[in-house]
Structure formats: structure tokens, C-alpha cells
Design a protein around this motif. Structure first.
Motif, short mmCIF file in Angstrom:
data_model
loop_
_atom_site.label_atom_id
_atom_site.label_comp_id
_atom_site.label_asym_id
_atom_site.label_seq_id
_atom_site.Cartn_x
_atom_site.Cartn_y
_atom_site.Cartn_z
N ARG A 34 0.83 -1.21 0.00
CA ARG A 34 0.00 0.00 0.00
C ARG A 34 0.87 1.25 0.00
O ARG A 34 0.56 2.24 -0.69
CB ARG A 34 -0.94 -0.01 1.21
CG ARG A 34 -2.22 -0.81 0.99
CD ARG A 34 -3.26 -0.49 2.07
NE ARG A 34 -2.84 -0.98 3.37
CZ ARG A 34 -3.12 -2.19 3.83
NH1 ARG A 34 -3.80 -3.05 3.07
NH2 ARG A 34 -2.73 -2.55 5.03
N GLU A 63 1.07 3.94 -3.14
CA GLU A 63 0.87 5.38 -2.98
C GLU A 63 2.03 6.15 -3.58
O GLU A 63 1.84 7.19 -4.24
CB GLU A 63 0.72 5.71 -1.49
CG GLU A 63 0.43 7.18 -1.20
CD GLU A 63 -0.85 7.67 -1.82
OE1 GLU A 63 -0.91 8.86 -2.19
OE2 GLU A 63 -1.80 6.85 -1.97
N ARG A 86 1.65 6.12 -7.34
CA ARG A 86 0.59 7.02 -7.81
C ARG A 86 1.03 8.48 -7.84
O ARG A 86 0.57 9.27 -8.67
CB ARG A 86 -0.64 6.87 -6.91
CG ARG A 86 -1.43 5.59 -7.19
CD ARG A 86 -2.51 5.36 -6.17
NE ARG A 86 -3.32 4.17 -6.49
CZ ARG A 86 -4.14 3.59 -5.64
NH1 ARG A 86 -4.27 4.07 -4.39
NH2 ARG A 86 -4.83 2.54 -6.01
N ARG A 87 1.89 8.85 -6.89
CA ARG A 87 2.40 10.22 -6.89
C ARG A 87 3.33 10.46 -8.06
O ARG A 87 3.52 11.61 -8.48
CB ARG A 87 3.12 10.53 -5.58
CG ARG A 87 2.18 10.63 -4.38
CD ARG A 87 2.86 11.37 -3.23
NE ARG A 87 4.13 10.78 -2.85
CZ ARG A 87 4.27 9.86 -1.90
NH1 ARG A 87 3.20 9.42 -1.24
NH2 ARG A 87 5.46 9.38 -1.60
#
Length: 600
Positions: free
Chosen positions: A235, A239, A242-243
Motif C-alpha cells: 500500500r 501510494e 501514484r504520486r
């Protein structure tokens, strides 16, 4: 000092179609082996046994057997020429070097396994006696390692107890496939579970079934924790991805690659940890408030001129569970037929509650039309089923019983025994019942499914009538037991330990005094005066020793003790010592009786 290695397999892999049964299995089996081989249906237990026996080949890997190891394989199915006699079948099984002395060896063995007639044709034997004959044919070959696939199949409870006694005294190593948890508890010193849930494809534990359960729970907890840690880490990496990594440096590329590898590892861990899940079983009841469902008074049944039982009084009420024990042919199934109004009693009366709904499970699977597809069998009315007032699509209903969508088009005849048992349970769940009649419902079910079946039946608000050789299931569910001796007598017991204790106080039978190797005829001295006194008191010693075993077994089921690891370990040690003492007393009893008989 390590035990002698009898047979080993290295990196053994076997597949049927695209899905491997097992992959890269490396194991050794030794001279002190008393191993129980377990695993979910479809995990490859029987296939691995056949590979070890040499009746089937592996896709890759090697199997090596020590040159002097005499290996004997006992398959699930007992196949004999129906026209030959019991004596001829045993003679045929004898090694060539023993053919001349064959008849004497056979007669010695037959005395131990209680065959009533040497000249009876094998085609006339019941399933239980065919199984005993198959076991005798294996024993007469004097194996170093005996491989057994479901050896308790077709045996009644007396036969299972006989086989337990035989294996406890065995001087040979053995590997057996079984779903009988009591049997595994009593005869094994190692448990090996095949399952894709384990990283190596299997888990092998030193000790009996109870010790295996403790170890497996710890392993499963560890695997779940590892999956959770992996999921949390992924997770965080997701994240970050995704950034969008700011710098396309070598370090960033390496982290991206590691994140995708972590995703693949997590998917594999989730898939692996989902292996071994059990069917979702939940029986539906009518919620009838009637206190008396079935009442019998003075009931007797005769068949073929033989009285099976007489003077039987029986009352079934909501929430009760009656377990029925008895040898094959003692009248257990006839009693079930009485409850379904399919048989008229020879004497006595039966009263059923008005509008009573009785649902039965048939161990012979005659309720299934082998020509229909799985979909037609699960949902005869179309694309959906109605369970507890709710509509459910047949694919979702099938999934509840571990059937993938691609199997819905298969005919029932193509399903395994365990799969057909799950189909029958699925059909039962769609029929609200006041009484569930379950005739050997555990046949072919794997242990995870057995555990879920137990939980569901335990919560069933109607009445249960249970015929089963699964003593664990019987002990957990039954609030009383009815024992039919097949000679006209019907007797109630509070529970299985009480029945076992009562059985233990009776005179010893040949079955309980079975030797696990062929007897050697040697001159034996007559008994001394002290030994005669010992023989006269030995039945009291057996009663006391067996009562201690029962006491310890009952303590092991105490919920307060089950949560105390130290106390559990101490009790297991005491139980093993108590069981060893019982075996030693029986061995001594056999020795004294043999010498006493030779002196006459």
C-alpha cells in the motif's frame, strides 16, 4: 540414532492438466514411520502414494527405494476375482518363497482377523470383510513399508478399532491416507499435510494429529501475518507510484521494479493462503415447535429370518442428536428406514408428528443422477436456487461448495467422491427439515469440510440421527448413542467414551488381541503359579488401564485445558504413556494365553 531410510523422493512434481497437484516435493520415509498423509480434496494424496508405490510416474523428480526395502501398496478399492475363495486370495498374495508353508501361515493369520470361512468366495463378502481380506493380503507379504490409501473405508467401527490395535503393534513402517481424525490421533507418530498453502507445498510435523493441529495453527498465523505485512508495504509503495517518481534515476527504477515484484508476491500469497478453504455449509430447519417428532415403543425389526433389534423405545425431539453404532448388518440403516416410513416394524409402534419433514443423506449416493450435469443437479429448476427465502444464482451457489464455474457443465459421474458428497450436502441445504438422517455423511470429505459440516450440524435446531465411523464427529454432536449388536439387543450410552469403556471391560476378542506380524510357532513353557495368578487378574488391569485412557481423552476436550499449552503437552504425554501401557498389557495377555493354551 537416525532411523533407516526406506524410500525417498526428490523434487517430485505431478500435474493433471494445467494445474499442478504438487511441485518440488522432497521427502524421506524411515523405518520408524507411522505417518498420516492428509490434505484437501485434490491436493494429490493418493497420487503421491501411487508414485511412492511405483504404480504411477511423476512428471519430474526422482523416487529412490532402499534395495532391501519390501514395499506393499494397499489401494482404496479392494479388487478380487469374485469366483475365488478367501484362502485362494491369500495364497495368491503370499511371496513365492513362502508358498509351501502358505496354508499354515494363512490359518494363523485368519485366526487373528476372525475370518469365518476360508472357502467363502470373495464375491460374497461384504465391503467390510473385503477390506479385511485386502489388509490380510498386504500383511501376509510381511512389508517393511506399507502404503495404505483410506484403509478404514468400508470398515465398521469394530473393524476400525481392530485395525487401530493392529497398527499400534505394527513392526513395519506405514504411510496412510485418512480423513479419520481419531484414527490419525491413535496410530500415527507424524502427520504430513499436502497443500498449496504452504511455501514448500506441504507441512510435516512430528507427533500425532493433535500436535499437528497446534503446529499448523502457528504456521497459518505466521503466513497470515506475513501477508498482512506484505499488504501494508505494498500500500505504501502503491501510494508512492501514484504520486509518480520525480527522478527517473536508477534507484527509482529499482524501486518501481521492486514494487511490481511485491505486487506479484502479494497476489501469490493471497492465493496460497486461500487454499484449503472449506465449503459454506448451513442447514435449514422448519422451526417447528412440536416437542415429539418421532416416538417408537417396543419396536423390533427382522430381516431374512434374523432379528436385528427388539424392544426398542426411542424419542426424537428438536435439538437432539442420536448417534447409532453397530457392526455392518446390525440394523443401523434399517432403523433409518423406519424413521422415513420406508420399512414396517416387525413389532411395536411408531408415531410421527403431523406433517413431519424428514431429509436424509444417502451414503451410496443413489439420490444423484449420474447422467445430469452439476448445474442441473444443483439447480433443477433453472438458473437460480432459493436458500432460506433468498434467490441465489447457481454459479454463486456452486462457488459456496468450492465448484468453479467451468465445472457446472460436467456430468455428476465425472465428479470425485468428495465432490459428490458436497453436491448431496448442497441439495440437503435447500430442503427445510425437522429431522436430518445422516448415513455416513463424512465419506470422502476432506478435513476442512468435515470441520465446517460439524459446526453447521451443531447449530441445527431440528433433530439429528447420525450413522458415522467418524468418532470425532460422533463425539462432538451426539447427546446419546444407541448401540445395535445385530443379535436383537439395542443399548443406550451417554457418549462414545462410555461405550468404549464398556466395550473394554468385556472379555478380550481376537480382534483386540491382534498381532501385527505373522505368528511364529515356537515351543513355549507352561505358566508358573505366579503367571497363572497374573492371567486371572489381567482383565482387571486392562479395565483400569483403558479407563485411564478414556479419562485423559475426556480431559483433552475440556475447553479450559485446550487453551493451556503447557497442560496440553503434559496431558498428551500422559495419554501416550497410558495407551502404551494398554498395548503392553494386551501383549502380555496374549503371551500368557498362548502359553496357557500350549500347555493344555
Amino acid at each position: 540414532m537416525p532411523s533407516e531410510l526406506l524410500i525417498s523422493c526428490q523434487s517430485v512434481t505431478k500435474s493433471y492438466g494445467p494445474q499442478p497437484l504438487f511441485s518440488g516435493i522432497s521427502l524421506g520415509f524411515f523405518a520408524d514411520e507411522r505417518l498420516g498423509l492428509i490434505g484437501p480434496n485434490g491436493s494429490g494424496k493418493s497420487t503421491l502414494l501411487k508414485i511412492l508405490a511405483g504404480t504411477e510416474t511423476c512428471d519430474s523428480g526422482q523416487v529412490a527405494k532402499a534395495s532391501r526395502t519390501h514395499l506393499v501398496y494397499l489401494p482404496q478399492e479392494d479388487i478380487f476375482d469374485p469366483e475365488i475363495t478367501v484362502e485362494a486370495a491369500l495364497l495368491h498374495a503370499l511371496p513365492g518363497s513362502h508358498q509351501d508353508d502358505g496354508l499354515n501361515s494363512i490359518r494363523d493369520l485368519l485366526r487373528e482377523i476372525e475370518f469365518p470361512d476360508l472357502q467363502q468366495k470373495t464375491g460374497a463378502l461384504s465391503g467390510g470383510w473385503r477390506k479385511r481380506l485386502a489388509i490380510a493380503c498386504a500383511l501376509i507379504q510381511q512389508p517393511d513399508l506399507l502404503l495404505m490409501d483410506e484403509p478404514t473405508n468400508h470398515l465398521d467401527l469394530e473393524g476400525i478399532l481392530w485395525l487401530e490395535g493392529l497398527l499400534k503393534q505394527a513392526r513395519f513402517a506405514f504411510v496412510l491416507v485418512s480423513h479419520d481424525r481419531y484414527f490419525l490421533e491413535n496410530v500415527t507418530n507424524r502427520i504430513l499435510e499436502l497443500s498449496r498453502r504452504y511455501t514448500d507445498g506441504y507441512l510435516k510435523v512430528e507427533g500425532n494429529y493433535s500436535q499437528f493441529l497446534q503446529t499448523r495453527l502457528a504456521v497459518f498465523n505466521q503466513l497470515d501475518q506475513e501477508e498482512q505485512v506484505m499488504a501494508n508495504k505494498f500500500r505504501r509503495e502503491l501510494e508512492w507510484l501514484r504520486r509518480g517518481p520525480q527522478a527517473r534515476t536508477t534507484k527509482a527504477h529499482a524501486r518501481i521494479d521492486a514494487a511490481y515484484q511485491l505486487q506479484a508476491d502479494l497476489k501469490e500469497a493471497k492465493s496460497r493462503n486461500a487454499e484449503g478453504r472449506a465449503a459454506e455449509i448451513e442447514f435449514d430447519a422448519t422451526q417447528r415447535k412440536t416437542r415429539k417428532l418421532v416416538e417408537m415403543q417396543g419396536v423390533a425389526v427382522e430381516r431374512g429370518g434374523k432379528r436385528l433389534f427388539a424392544d426398542l423405545d426411542l424419542l426424537l425431539t428438536p435439538g437432539s442428536c442420536l448417534g447409532i453404532l453397530g457392526r455392518n448388518g446390525s440394523g443401523k440403516s434399517s432403523l433409518m428406514q423406519l424413521m422415513k416410513s420406508e420399512l414396517t416394524p416387525t413389532a411395536g409402534s411408531i408415531v410421527w408428528a403431523e406433517g413431519l419433514k424428514v431429509v436424509s443423506f444417502d451414503q451410496r449416493r443413489e439420490q444423484l443422477d449420474q447422467r445430469l450435469t452439476l448445474k442441473q443437479t444443483l439447480s433443477p429448476m433453472g438458473e437460480s436456487v432459493v436458500f432460506q427465502g433468498r434467490a441465489m444464482h447457481v454459479s454463486a451457489w456452486a462457488k459456496r461448495f468450492l465448484f468453479p464455474i467451468e465445472k457446472l457443465g460436467l456430468p455428476v459421474s465425472r465428479l470425485s467422491g468428495g465432490e459428490q458428497a458436497r453436491v448431496l450436502i448442497a441439495r440437503l441445504m435447500l430442503q427445510p427439515a425437522d429431522i436430518l438422517l445422516l448415513d455416513e455423511p463424512t465419506n470422502d470429505l476432506d478435513i476442512p469440510t468435515l470441520e465446517v459440516l460439524e459446526e453447521s450440524l451443531e447449530g441445527f435446531p431440528g433433530a439429528l440421527v447420525l450413522i458415522t465411523h467418524d468418532r470425532f464427529l460422533m463425539g462432538r454432536l451426539s447427546d446419546r448413542l444407541l448401540y445395535l449388536d445385530g443379535q436383537g439387543k439395542a443399548e443406550y450410552f451417554a457418549d462414545y467414551p462410555q461405550w468404549l469403556q464398556t466395550r473394554g471391560t468385556r472379555a478380550p476378542t481376537k480382534a483386540r488381541r491382534t498381532a501385527a506380524t505373522l505368528p511364529k510357532k515356537k515351543p513355549t513353557p507352561a505358566l508358573s503359579y505366579e503367571e497363572q495368578k497374573e492371567l486371572g487378574r489381567i482383565d482387571q488391569r486392562v479395565e483400569k488401564a483403558e479407563a485411564e485412557v478414556v479419562r485423559l481423552q475426556q480431559q483433552l476436550h475440556d475447553p479450559a485445558i485446550m487453551s493451556d499449552a503447557a497442560r496440553l503437552k503434559e496431558l498428551y504425554s500422559q495419554l501416550q504413556a497410558a495407551e502404551t501401557k494398554v498395548t503392553e498389557i494386551y501383549s502380555r495377555w496374549q503371551e500368557l494365553e498362548a502359553r496357557s493354551g500350549s500347555a493344555r
